[in-house]
Design a protein around this motif. Structure first.
Motif: not given
Length: 188
Positions: A69-74, A80-87
């Motif tokens: 549910d957290m976007k990753l902004r490139l 903007y992607y929604y990876p399954d998991i990120m740290v």
């Protein structure tokens, strides 16, 4: 032949405003929206087990585990992607808002038949362009297999892990048992 229809492109501000209240999440690539689909039971079990392992390892430290549910902004595009998991281990105050990360050290995608080609090509190349990223994991829900792309001083390396093997995550200093990740996962 059908009538040609012009495809409208959204600007970033419109996307971000609409996405906050949207019932369906959308990834955003260069002005185009891509609706996110639902996930299988195996996908959810893998995401939960892996997130729990990462959270347990990082609990009390500077790393933040985020799920789908957290976007990753490139920075390029913008995308903007929604990876399954990120740290991410950066200061949250340096992020543009409370809904996006920009500097993850670890990104994980769990393959689905509908997303596999995008996860392996488009997203992998986009994620590897992030200067903060150290590890990118591709987790299969069809077979007990995890691929790891790791950045070191000389560039990226690729390894595939099978049952009985341990995955070293340089990004967060964790040795992860592949068997542990797949324990109890109902695979088709």
């Amino acid at each position: 032949m059908g009538a040609a229809a012009r495809q409208a492109r959204l600007d970033e501000a419109t996307y971000l405003a609409a996405e906050r209240d949207a019932e369906t999440r959308h990834e955003f690539v260069d002005g185009t929206l891509f609706a996110m689909t639902g996930a299988s039971r195996a996908h959810n079990q893998l995401a939960t087990r892996l997130s729990a392992r990462l959270f347990g390892h990082l609990d009390g430290g500077p790393g933040r585990v985020s799920t789908s549910d957290m976007k990753l902004r490139l920075p390029d595009g913008p995308r903007y992607y929604y990876p399954d998991i990120m740290v991410a281990c950066s200061d949250p105050a340096g992020e543009p808002d409370a809904y996006s990360e920009t500097s993850p050290v670890l990104v994980t995608e769990i393959l689905s038949p509908s997303t596999e080609s995008t996860d392996r090509r488009e997203k992998r190349l986009a994620y590897q362009g992030l200067s903060s990223l150290i590890d990118y994991l591709i987790v299969s829900q069809e077979t007990r297999s995890i691929e790891r792309f790791t950045r070191d001083k000389r560039g990226w390396t690729h390894a595939v892990f099978a049952p009985g093997e341990t995955i070293e995550l340089a990004s967060i200093g964790l040795d992860l048992s592949l068997d542990d990740v797949y324990t109890g996962v109902e695979m088709s």
